[in-house]
Design an enzyme around this catalytic site. Structure first.
Site, short mmCIF file in Angstrom:
data_model
loop_
_atom_site.label_atom_id
_atom_site.label_comp_id
_atom_site.label_asym_id
_atom_site.label_seq_id
_atom_site.Cartn_x
_atom_site.Cartn_y
_atom_site.Cartn_z
CD GLU A 173 -1.51 2.07 2.47
OE1 GLU A 173 -1.12 3.22 2.23
OE2 GLU A 173 -1.62 1.63 3.62
CD GLU A 248 7.73 3.84 0.90
OE1 GLU A 248 6.99 3.86 1.90
OE2 GLU A 248 8.35 4.84 0.50
#
Length: 630
Positions: A173, A248
């Protein structure tokens, strides 16, 4: 980090929203200025409602209280703002209708050669005309809601059930929002925030789904946002660039061979913070204890110990498997042109063929209520030397292993409010007046996911009082089931619930987003999306049952779902003054062993990767990349 809670409130139009906890990248608290967010479901909104407690935040769909909670109270957990009567002048307040219901019906009656029409429906409670389409080539489903609301909303939701606690849905995400095929900047949303007129821009990771949502009152801006989000979801740079996963998710970092090896990464660092919270640890263990056999028993956000097990190849495969249009639910609402919606999405969907395995592979398996005796478990939680060594204890029940009827859903919401909706509710009042602990934990019913749970207990409990708290919870629930509830209390809860449903005041929060997340309470699990938005029929049925038998409908449900339910766990958190140091030492030992096993060439490679990643992070986007943004 900001947390919010998606809720599913009976058959209300905003049924599935606020049990998500949103972890944001650097930015302000206001969701309209968010770049992206990870959402792990917590009870923040419930805690905001129940100001009498400092209860723990709970992961995995911890909903706020029953239908009686006003939506303004719910939205305060999302926006960080308190909503009051002045909110009625906001951008999403009810406006004088410029289109009649006949006009809306005509406007919504749109066909397109790339789509089959599955159904037409009108949610009469809110005057929303809904058409459900299926894209012929890709199999994507699209719900088009036509209304008089100028705050237009678009969302893509995908079922993303993890099989482990590596945090792959959460990391993905974050990562898909780091550039895409058409939009070449490292993070297009930073630039969009500077120039877009968006009224909402965010993404949420639930335990079983991931949602990407935008809203705007300006039509051109709205379509620009849709293009950026759609390209990011279906064609992200992240699946072909391992540096995005490293940034990330996680990576090994080393500046020189003399330095200690470390783990770094946005999600990794974020979840280390989450796992240092005693309340978060309690919530995770409560959830895990009830779901030993399905996806709700693992952490979609990621366990810091497990996150480094996620390889780039596994990360990319998760996108390939679950981010296919066949597995998507696409949503539009507002006063924009319904035909334009279909045309715009077809430009993305036409590149995909139907994937027959996409939906079966993402199906959420029901957890059976198979316990024959209470599961009792203890876990440590970190405390400082100067803190009182008190315990935390919560009793938990898995409420259903079959779908609730609409009447049962609504009845459960009111029952939850009767038990623990306010400081005067029987469970809260009894436990707090007992003096056995400092605050409430659990907070009641969580019914936002496929299966509902009920959790209640206390923290700040002396070791010798733990058994007394457990017994008091059981005895109080038993007494309520036998004695019933006061007629005036039932009437009050019913009136509050009905008023909040009919008023539907979302303040500055996009009303269409509430519809979208409400529809997901059914649509995500392959039921009709509009059935999750209606409340008139079950409300009438509940009123009739109360008129006939008083509180019997509530006491019968209480006995069935909780008092006589053997699928129960008791989680006790025990203070440990050395846990934090032990955890740090274990990580250091693991990294030291990894470093010792590496050759000089491998160490040089890690050093080079560290420098490369930092250089990429520090570099400005080139003009040609910036020029790709709308």
């Amino acid at each position: 980090m900001v947390t919010i809670s998606p809720t599913r409130i009976g058959k209300m139009a905003f049924l599935a929203y606020l049990s998500v906890a949103v972890s944001r990248r650097p930015g302000t608290v206001n969701p309209t200025s968010v770049v992206t967010a990870f959402s792990i479901a917590t009870s923040t909104a419930r805690n905001a409602q129940r100001s009498f407690t400092t209860a723990a935040t709970f992961p995995f769909g911890r909903r706020i209280g029953g239908v009686g909670l006003t939506f303004a109270r719910q939205l305060s957990s999302v926006t960080g703002q308190t909503l009051d009567s002045s909110s009625c002048s906001s951008i999403t307040a009810l406006r004088t209708a410029t289109l009649t219901q006949e006009d809306l019906a005509t406007k919504s009656n749109v066909a397109h050669p790339a789509y089959d029409i599955i159904s037409h429906d009108v949610v009469t409670e809110y005057g929303a005309h809904c058409t459900l389409y299926r894209h012929k080539k890709s199999g994507a489903e699209l719900l088009s809601v036509t209304s008089d609301d100028d705050n237009k909303v678009f969302g893509i939701t995908l079922r993303t059930p993890p099989s482990d606690s590596t945090g792959v849905p959460h990391i993905l995400e974050h990562s898909v929002l780091c550039g895409s095929r058409k939009y070449k900047t490292k993070d297009p949303f930073v630039q969009l925030l500077a120039g877009s007129l968006q009224t909402f821009l965010n993404a949420f990771t639930y335990p079983d789904r991931t949602c990407y949502v935008v809203a705007s009152q300006n039509t051109n801006d709205f379509y620009n946002l849709i293009n950026v989000y759609s390209d990011a979801v279906f064609f992200p740079r992240a699946v072909s660039d391992p540096m995005v996963h490293a940034q990330e998710g996680w990576h090994l970092e080393l500046e020189s061979k003399e330095d200690p090896l470390t783990y770094k990464g946005v999600v990794y660092n974020e979840m280390k913070g989450v796992y240092s919270s005693p309340d978060s640890l309690l919530g995770r263990e409560c959830q895990r204890s009830l779901f030993p056999d399905n996806t709700y028993g693992v952490d979609s956000g990621g366990d810091p110990v497990k996150i480094p097990d996620l390889s780039f190849e596994q990360f990319a495969e998760f996108h390939r498997k679950f981010y296919h249009p066949t597995n998507s639910r696409i949503y539009f609402s507002g006063d924009d042109d319904p035909l334009k919606r279909l045309e715009l999405m077809d430009t993305y969907l036409e590149e995909f063929n139907f994937n027959p395995q996409s939906k079966p592979d993402s199906e959420i398996v029901w957890q059976s209520k198979r316990y024959t005796e209470t599961l009792r478990q203890q876990y440590p939680y970190p405390v400082g030397e100067d803190q009182l060594p008190t315990h935390m204890v919560t009793s938990n029940w898995l409420l259903n292993d079959r779908p609730f009827t609409p009447l049962e859903e609504l009845t459960l919401s009111i029952l939850d409010s009767l038990l623990c909706g306010t400081s005067s509710s029987i469970l809260v009042k009894t436990l707090m007046e007992s003096g056995l602990g400092d605050a409430i934990t659990g907070g009641g019913t969580s019914d936002e996911l496929l299966q509902a749970t009920f959790s209640f207990g206390m923290k700040g409990v002396k070791p010798e009082d733990v058994e007394k708290v457990i017994a008091l919870v059981d005895d109080t629930l038993m007494n309520a089931a036998n004695a019933g509830f006061d007629d005036d209390d039932i009437a009050s809860k019913m009136n509050t619930m009905e008023f909040s449903m009919r008023e539907f005041n979302t303040g500055s929060f996009p009303k269409g987003l509430s519809f979208m997340l409400g529809s997901m309470s059914k649509w995500l699990y392959d039921e009709s999306p509009t059935e999750g938005l209606k409340f008139e029929e079950p409300l009438a049925d509940l009123k009739q049952a109360i008129e006939k038998d008083g509180s019997k409908i509530f006491t019968d449900l209480l006995k069935e779902l909780i008092v006589n339910n053997a699928h129960k766990s008791i989680i006790e958190m025990v203070p440990n003054t050395t846990l934090e140091a032990t955890t740090i030492k274990e990580e250091e030992d693991t990294l030291s062993a990894i470093k010792s096993s590496l050759t000089d060439t491998e160490l040089d490679s890690i050093i080079a990767s560290t420098k490369k990643l930092k250089a990429l992070q520090a570099a400005e986007d080139p003009p040609e990349a910036l020029a790709t943004l709308p």
